[in-house]
Design an enzyme around this catalytic site. Structure first.
Site, mmCIF file in Angstrom:
data_model
loop_
_atom_site.group_PDB
_atom_site.id
_atom_site.type_symbol
_atom_site.label_atom_id
_atom_site.label_comp_id
_atom_site.label_asym_id
_atom_site.label_seq_id
_atom_site.Cartn_x
_atom_site.Cartn_y
_atom_site.Cartn_z
ATOM 1 N N HIS A 61 0.830 -1.204 0.000
ATOM 2 C CA HIS A 61 0.000 0.000 0.000
ATOM 3 C C HIS A 61 0.865 1.254 0.000
ATOM 4 C CE1 HIS A 61 -3.972 1.917 1.602
ATOM 5 N NE2 HIS A 61 -3.269 2.809 0.912
ATOM 6 N N HIS A 63 1.413 5.233 -2.258
ATOM 7 C CA HIS A 63 0.941 6.200 -3.252
ATOM 8 C C HIS A 63 2.165 6.841 -3.890
ATOM 9 C CE1 HIS A 63 -3.293 6.096 -1.809
ATOM 10 N NE2 HIS A 63 -2.702 5.805 -0.661
ATOM 11 N N ARG A 65 1.879 8.759 -6.767
ATOM 12 C CA ARG A 65 1.383 10.064 -7.255
ATOM 13 C C ARG A 65 1.602 10.348 -8.738
ATOM 14 N NH1 ARG A 65 -1.915 10.373 -3.060
ATOM 15 N NH2 ARG A 65 -1.026 11.208 -1.140
ATOM 16 N N ASN A 95 -5.219 6.014 -7.402
ATOM 17 C CA ASN A 95 -5.889 7.315 -7.329
ATOM 18 C C ASN A 95 -4.969 8.378 -7.939
ATOM 19 O OD1 ASN A 95 -4.216 6.840 -5.099
ATOM 20 N ND2 ASN A 95 -5.394 8.140 -3.726
ATOM 21 N N HIS A 180 -10.553 0.457 0.543
ATOM 22 C CA HIS A 180 -10.543 1.588 1.464
ATOM 23 C C HIS A 180 -11.986 1.703 1.943
ATOM 24 C CE1 HIS A 180 -9.586 5.943 2.546
ATOM 25 N NE2 HIS A 180 -10.905 5.907 2.600
ATOM 26 N N HIS A 233 -5.626 -0.524 5.678
ATOM 27 C CA HIS A 233 -5.382 0.287 6.878
ATOM 28 C C HIS A 233 -6.499 0.230 7.940
ATOM 29 C CE1 HIS A 233 -7.818 2.885 4.370
ATOM 30 N NE2 HIS A 233 -6.794 3.369 3.685
ATOM 31 N N ASN A 279 -6.082 9.379 6.864
ATOM 32 C CA ASN A 279 -7.362 8.703 6.663
ATOM 33 C C ASN A 279 -7.129 7.213 6.433
ATOM 34 O OD1 ASN A 279 -10.051 8.225 6.278
ATOM 35 N ND2 ASN A 279 -10.180 9.202 4.283
ATOM 36 N N ASP A 306 0.926 2.697 3.781
ATOM 37 C CA ASP A 306 0.047 3.754 3.257
ATOM 38 C C ASP A 306 0.845 5.040 3.060
ATOM 39 O OD1 ASP A 306 -2.135 5.123 2.293
ATOM 40 O OD2 ASP A 306 -3.145 5.320 4.221
ATOM 41 N N PHE A 324 -5.498 14.413 3.466
ATOM 42 C CA PHE A 324 -5.180 13.331 4.393
ATOM 43 C C PHE A 324 -3.888 12.635 3.964
ATOM 44 C CE2 PHE A 324 -9.854 13.548 4.743
ATOM 45 C CZ PHE A 324 -10.036 13.501 6.114
#
Length: 425
Positions: A61, A63, A65, A95, A180, A233, A279, A306, A324
């Site tokens: 997990h 990110h 970007r 995302n 999520h 998470h 989050n 995360d 978040f």
């Protein structure tokens, strides 16, 4: 090219630290033992200086970007941050902008990974088109393009019917749905955990049931469809309870927990500052105790960071209006080792397993082991010397973490991916 790692220590079957040498030939581990007799000119020798040698850590997990938010992080900088933390395999959330919800968009990210990543990056595809729609993505096409699993991380799937259909499709395609869990109708504009501290800071709270109610829904849908359902998470005691009950009922559910939810609680938040905004949010002391118990009894399968980078400008202020998330790739092992292994809560073997073989097993990945013939993905950590977490040392573009200034042990000395040194202190 070959690499000969000398003067290392590894965990034995009896969970003792024993001296060891490891020889890597090409991209595989060729020998493990003591007083190895290695000959040849093309051998790079690494002196581990008594450091702990482990399989490369696995993070399901993160990110990264890119594309769309390169001012926060890129695949290159995020993978370098992972390498500094001892991670050799990371799984990147979708995302992004554009969301990789078509084969063409997904293949473009795969090319970026191939061109710029220094560790193994496995890319998630979205459950639905654009993340927030009720239109399912093309699971067979995206799997064929190399999708690791499917998730709308960052937002919960709000419609039960959409999740049910996605799970049916995933079961048919032998794919995993990673959730999520967040019911938007229960958010009420919250920015931190609903509790005594949110009232003291006069900030809108996020209810525990915002998370746990959607997990309960999804678990029953997973039972009905036979899908492998993985919970991102986990943060509340109620979530731990429903996952534990589901496992006892034989439902195929797995779960992860983030280091910050194990270490901090809402009472740790000193003021209205966005660096503590994440989050799910930091929860209460009873929630943290339930997370630790859940790891120890197997309800929670693994630890994942995360890693969520944001710019200093975005995090320079109060919680309301700020994004978040905190970064975690470069501090996870170190914080967990210092707080829990040295604190006598976890054994070193438990921690290493939750960061290597356990996540690999959950998703059926060929990584997370330190054996002859295994991929030469390796990390070496200094368990003895204490150092301070400093933002200027980060490989990530972002430094949004409340752990700046903390003193820890377990600094990464070397990280090898496919037998190549991708990080050295």
């Amino acid at each position: 090219m070959s690499v000969w790692i000398k003067n290392a220590k590894m965990l034995s079957q009896k969970e003792e630290l024993i001296p060891v040498e490891v020889f890597v030939k090409g991209n595989k581990i060729a020998a493990i033992g003591n007083n190895l007799n290695i000959a040849g000119d093309d051998v790079t020798v690494i002196d581990a200086k008594g450091g702990l040698i482990t399989p490369g850590l696995v993070d399901v997990h993160v990110h990264l970007r890119e594309p769309g938010f390169e001012y926060k992080e890129t695949i290159e900088t995020g993978s370098k941050a992972a390498a500094r933390g001892g991670f050799t395999t990371v799984c990147a959330m979708p995302n992004l902008n554009p969301v990789p919800d078509t084969v063409e968009k997904f293949q473009a990210i795969q090319q970026l990974i191939k061109d710029t990543a220094v560790v193994h990056v496995l890319q998630y595809a979205p459950i639905t088109e654009g993340l927030r729609s009720d239109v399912l993505s093309d699971q067979p096409g995206l799997l064929a393009a190399g999708a690791f699993a499917f998730t709308n991380d960052g937002v919960g799937v709000q419609t039960a019917g959409t999740m049910y259909l996605a799970m049916q499709e995933a079961a048919k395609n032998n794919a995993t749905l990673v959730a999520h869990t967040e019911d938007d109708s229960l958010l009420f504009g919250g920015v931190m955990h609903e509790g005594t501290r949110s009232k003291e800071l006069n900030l809108p709270g996020i209810l525990s049931v915002t998370e746990s109610s959607q997990i309960a829904r999804d678990i029953l849908l997973a039972e009905a469809t036979g899908c492998h359902y993985h919970v991102c998470h986990v943060s509340t005691k109620e979530s731990v309870r429903v996952i534990r009950d589901a496992k006892r009922a034989g439902i195929h559910v797995t779960a992860e927990v983030a280091p910050h939810h194990l270490i901090l609680i809402d009472g740790s938040i000193p003021s209205d500052t966005a660096v503590y905004k994440m989050n799910p949010p930091l929860r209460g002391a009873a929630d943290r105790a339930a997370l630790i118990e859940g790891l120890l009894d197997g309800t929670i399968d693994c630890i994942a960071t995360d890693h969520a980078p944001h710019s200093a400008e975005e995090k320079n202020g109060g919680m309301v209006g700020a994004p978040f998330g905190i970064v975690g790739s470069e501090t996870a092992f170190q914080l967990l080792y210092t707080n829990f292994v040295q604190g006598g809560v976890f054994t070193l073997k438990q921690l290493v397993d939750w960061l290597t073989i356990k996540p690999a097993s959950v998703f059926g990945m060929d990584c997370g082991t330190l054996d002859i013939g295994a991929p030469a993905d390796i990390a070496i950590f200094d368990l003895d010397d204490e150092y301070e977490i400093r933002s200027e040392d980060f490989q990530s573009k972002s430094t949004n973490t409340p752990f700046i200034g903390w003193k820890v042990k377990g600094e990464t000395l070397y990280t090898l991916v496919d037998g190549k040194i991708v990080y050295s202190k």
